[in-house]
Motif scaffolding. Structure first.
Motif, short mmCIF file in Angstrom:
data_model
loop_
_atom_site.label_atom_id
_atom_site.label_comp_id
_atom_site.label_asym_id
_atom_site.label_seq_id
_atom_site.Cartn_x
_atom_site.Cartn_y
_atom_site.Cartn_z
N ARG A 295 1.36 -1.14 0.26
CA ARG A 295 -0.20 -0.52 -0.22
C ARG A 295 0.91 1.30 -0.03
O ARG A 295 0.24 2.04 -0.86
N LYS A 296 1.73 0.92 0.65
CA LYS A 296 2.54 2.04 1.53
C LYS A 296 3.62 3.01 -0.29
O LYS A 296 4.14 3.50 -0.75
N TYR A 297 3.72 1.57 -0.95
CA TYR A 297 4.77 1.38 -2.47
C TYR A 297 3.80 2.63 -3.79
O TYR A 297 4.03 2.83 -4.09
N LEU A 298 2.76 2.05 -3.03
CA LEU A 298 1.43 2.13 -4.92
C LEU A 298 1.36 3.92 -3.83
O LEU A 298 0.99 4.52 -5.31
N GLU A 299 1.34 4.16 -2.61
CA GLU A 299 0.73 5.74 -2.24
C GLU A 299 1.82 6.72 -2.75
O GLU A 299 2.24 7.88 -3.11
N SER A 300 3.30 5.43 -3.23
CA SER A 300 3.98 6.43 -2.88
C SER A 300 4.54 7.32 -4.08
O SER A 300 5.15 7.99 -5.06
N LEU A 301 3.64 6.09 -5.64
CA LEU A 301 3.98 6.20 -6.53
C LEU A 301 1.97 7.51 -7.21
O LEU A 301 2.28 7.50 -8.57
N ASN A 302 1.73 7.37 -5.83
CA ASN A 302 0.49 8.57 -5.98
C ASN A 302 -0.74 7.91 -7.03
O ASN A 302 -1.50 7.70 -7.44
N LEU A 303 -0.75 6.41 -6.88
CA LEU A 303 -1.64 5.62 -7.12
C LEU A 303 -2.71 5.18 -6.73
O LEU A 303 -3.03 4.02 -6.88
N TRP A 304 -2.80 5.12 -4.94
CA TRP A 304 -3.59 5.04 -4.22
C TRP A 304 -3.44 5.93 -2.97
O TRP A 304 -2.40 6.57 -2.81
N SER A 305 -4.66 6.75 -2.22
CA SER A 305 -4.95 7.26 -0.95
C SER A 305 -5.36 7.18 0.09
O SER A 305 -6.08 6.15 -0.40
#
Lengths: 120, 405
Positions: free
Chosen positions: A37-47
Motif C-alpha cells: 500500500r505504501k509503495y502504491l501511495e508513493s507512486l500516487n496510485l493510492w491514497s
C-alpha cells in the motif's frame, strides 16, 4: 515465511501462547500488505481516502453477501453421497435409499424445510 | 406418527410380515407387543447434539454412585471430586507425572494447556522439561515417543485431533506396534501412550470429526481404549500409561465439557480389554463405545417406551483392542439379537469384526441378523452431520426392525 496475525479460530485466544506485541509488530512492521500500500501511495496510485472508501465498500459487500447467503436453502441432502467417487458405488446407492426412507418416515425430525429438495 | 408408520410399514411389507408373525408368536411375548407412541410424543429433534449426556443414567452424579462401582473397590474410601472429561484427563496425567518420574507429556500446544485444556497447569506444576510443546509434525511426535519408550521412559503423546493421526500412521503401525515382536521381546515401547480426541462434535466437518479406531484395530501389537465418561477417562488413561504395551486412548471430544461426574481423587485403574454392561436386558443386545453410548441410551429408552415389555441390554465395549468378546457373546446367547453402532463408516468399521465373531459363536442362538447402525460410507460431512451420524432415530428404527424380524 508467513505469519497469522488473527486468532486461529473463533474458539482460539492466541494471546495465551504469544505476546500481543508480537502480533501488533507483525501487523505494522514488514507487513506485505502495508508495504505494498505504501509503495502504491508513493507512486500516487493510492491514497488514504481511497483506502477508507475501499474498506467501507468491502465490508458492505461482504455483509450483503452474508445476508443473501443466509436466505439461500442448504444443499440437497443427496449431495452427501455424491462426489465421494465419480459415480456412486452400490453401497452408497443403498445407503442413500435407506436415508431417503428414514427421512420420509420422520419428516419432522430432520427440519428438512431448510434443505433444497432434489427436484427443486 | 409412530403407529401410522408402523402400520404402513407392515402393510407395505405384508409378505415378510406374515412370516415374521408366524415365527415370532411362538418365541416370546415381546414380539406380540404393540408399538405405542411415547408419552412425550415425538423423539427429540436431530438438532441439539448429544442431548443425552447431562441426564444419562450412565453418569455417576454422586460420590456414592461413583464408589459403589465394583471396579472401583480399590479406592472405595477415596474422596471424589466433580470433574468433567478434560479435568479427569488432566487429573490422570498429573497422577502419572507424580507417580512415575520417567513420565513426560507432549504434543502440539500441550505446554500451554492444549486446545481442549487437558494439560492445563501441568507444565507449571511439573516443569517444562516434562510437559512441553512439539512442532506440527505428528510423525515426529510419535517417533519421538517411540524413541523415549524404547529406552525406558513413559512418553504420553497427544495428537491434537484423531483426524490428524495419519501422518503418524507409519510410526504407530510399523514401528510402535512391531517393536516387541521384531526384537523377539528384546525391546519394547510399552511405555508409549497416545491420546487423541475423536468422534463427532456437532460442527467438526471432514477434519475434526473422524473416528479412526478401525484402522488401528487392524494392527496387532496395539491396544485401543475408548473411555465414555470422566471416571473412565481417568481410570483408562492411567491403565494405558502403565500397561506394558503401546496403547491408543480415543477421547470423544464432545464429552470433554459435557460429561461431568464424581471421580475418585485417589489413583485408580480400570481393566483394559473388558466391556461393561451398563444396562441389563433380555431381548436385544446393543453394543457401542464412546459418545455413541448416549445416543443408544436414548434410542433404547424410546424403544422400550414404545414396545411395553421390551428389555434391551446395553454394552459399552470400552476396549476395541483387545475387545471383550466373552461379554458380548454371553449377552447375545441370552438375548438372541445384536445391534452394533459406531460413528465411523459402516464398511470396514469395527462393527463388522464384532458381527463376524458373534455369528461364529452364537449362530444357533440368533433370532435376527446382526444389525449395524454406523456412519455412511462417505467422508464426514459438515452441513449434513445430523444425516450422517447413526442418530437416535436411526438406531430406534433399527431396533424396531430387529424386534419385528
Amino acid at each position: 515465511m508467513t505469519y497469522r496475525v488473527g486468532h486461529h479460530s473463533t474458539s482460539d485466544d492466541s494471546f495465551a501462547y504469544r505476546p500481543k506485541k508480537e502480533v501488533s509488530d507483525w501487523t505494522t512492521h514488514d507487513n506485505p500488505i502495508n508495504r505494498f500500500r505504501k509503495y502504491l501511495e508513493s507512486l500516487n496510485l493510492w491514497s488514504e481516502h481511497q483506502e477508507v472508501a475501499f474498506k467501507k465498500q468491502c465490508r458492505a459487500d461482504i455483509l450483503d453477501a452474508l445476508n443473501a447467503a443466509e436466505k439461500v436453502k442448504k444443499p440437497a441432502v443427496s449431495n452427501m453421497f455424491t462426489d465421494v467417487y465419480d459415480e456412486m458405488p452400490w453401497n452408497l446407492v443403498e445407503q442413500k435409499e435407506k436415508l431417503d426412507l428414514l427421512m420420509r418416515r420422520h419428516p419432522d425430525h430432520f427440519g428438512l424445510e431448510v434443505y433444497t429438495k432434489d427436484d427443486e | 406418527m409412530p403407529v401410522t408408520n408402523f402400520v404402513s410399514r407392515v402393510t407395505a411389507n405384508s409378505a415378510s410380515t406374515l412370516w415374521t408373525i408366524s415365527r415370532t408368536v411362538a418365541v416370546s411375548s415381546i414380539h406380540r407387543a404393540t408399538f405405542v407412541s411415547s408419552a412425550e410424543g415425538s423423539p427429540p429433534p436431530a438438532e441439539g447434539f448429544m442431548h443425552g449426556v447431562a441426564n444419562s443414567k450412565f453418569i455417576k452424579n454422586t460420590k456414592d454412585a461413583c464408589l459403589r462401582h465394583p471396579e472401583l473397590s480399590a479406592v472405595k474410601d477415596s474422596e471424589t471430586k466433580k470433574m468433567n472429561f478434560f479435568t479427569a484427563v488432566n487429573d490422570a496425567l498429573a497422577t502419572a507425572l507424580a507417580t512415575d518420574e520417567k513420565a513426560v507429556v507432549f504434543g502440539e500446544d500441550v505446554g500451554f494447556g492444549g486446545v481442549f485444556r487437558c494439560t492445563i497447569g501441568l507444565a507449571e506444576k511439573f516443569g517444562k522439561e516434562r510437559v512441553f510443546n512439539m512442532p506440527l509434525t505428528e510423525q515426529g511426535i510419535i517417533g519421538f515417543g517411540i524413541g523415549m519408550a524404547a529406552v525406558g521412559h513413559t512418553p504420553i503423546a497427544e495428537i491434537q485431533f484423531a483426524d490428524y493421526v495419519f501422518p503418524a500412521f507409519d510410526q504407530i503401525v510399523n514401528e510402535a506396534a512391531k517393536y516387541r515382536y521384531r526384537s523377539g521381546n528384546e525391546f519394547n515401547v510399552g511405555g508409549l501412550t497416545i491420546r487423541m480426541p475423536c468422534n463427532a462434535v456437532g460442527h467438526g466437518a471432514l477434519y475434526h470429526s473422524q473416528s479412526p479406531e478401525a484402522y488401528f484395530a487392524h494392527t496387532p501389537g496395539l491396544k485401543i481404549v475408548y473411555p465414555r465418561s470422566p471416571i473412565q477417562a481417568k481410570g483408562f488413561l492411567l491403565s494405558a500409561i502403565r500397561d506394558p504395551n503401546p496403547v491408543l486412548v480415543m477421547e470423544p471430544k464432545i464429552l470433554y465439557r459435557s460429561a461431568v461426574e464424581h471421580v475418585p481423587v485417589d489413583d485408580f485403574e480400570l481393566p483394559l480389554g473388558k466391556a461393561e454392561i451398563v444396562k441389563e436386558g433380555k431381548d436385544l443386545t446393543v453394543v457401542a463405545w464412546g459418545s455413541q453410548l448416549y445416543v443408544l441410551e436414548l434410542a433404547v429408552a424410546e424403544a422400550e417406551k414404545r414396545m411395553p415389555g421390551l428389555s434391551i441390554e446395553i454394552i459399552d465395549l470400552r476396549s476395541i483392542l483387545p475387545w471383550d468378546r466373552e461379554t458380548v457373546e454371553k449377552s447375545v446367547n441370552k438375548t438372541g439379537r445384536l445391534l452394533i453402532s459406531h460413528e465411523a463408516p459402516h464398511t470396514g468399521g469395527f462393527g463388522g469384526e464384532i458381527a463376524a465373531a458373534i455369528q461364529e459363536r452364537c449362530f444357533l442362538k440368533l433370532e435376527a441378523p446382526i444389525a449395524r447402525v454406523c456412519g455412511w460410507d462417505t467422508p464426514f460431512p459438515l452441513v449434513f452431520e445430523k444425516f450422517y451420524v447413526p442418530s437416535m432415530i436411526r438406531c430406534l428404527d433399527e431396533i424396531e426392525r430387529i424386534m419385528k424380524y
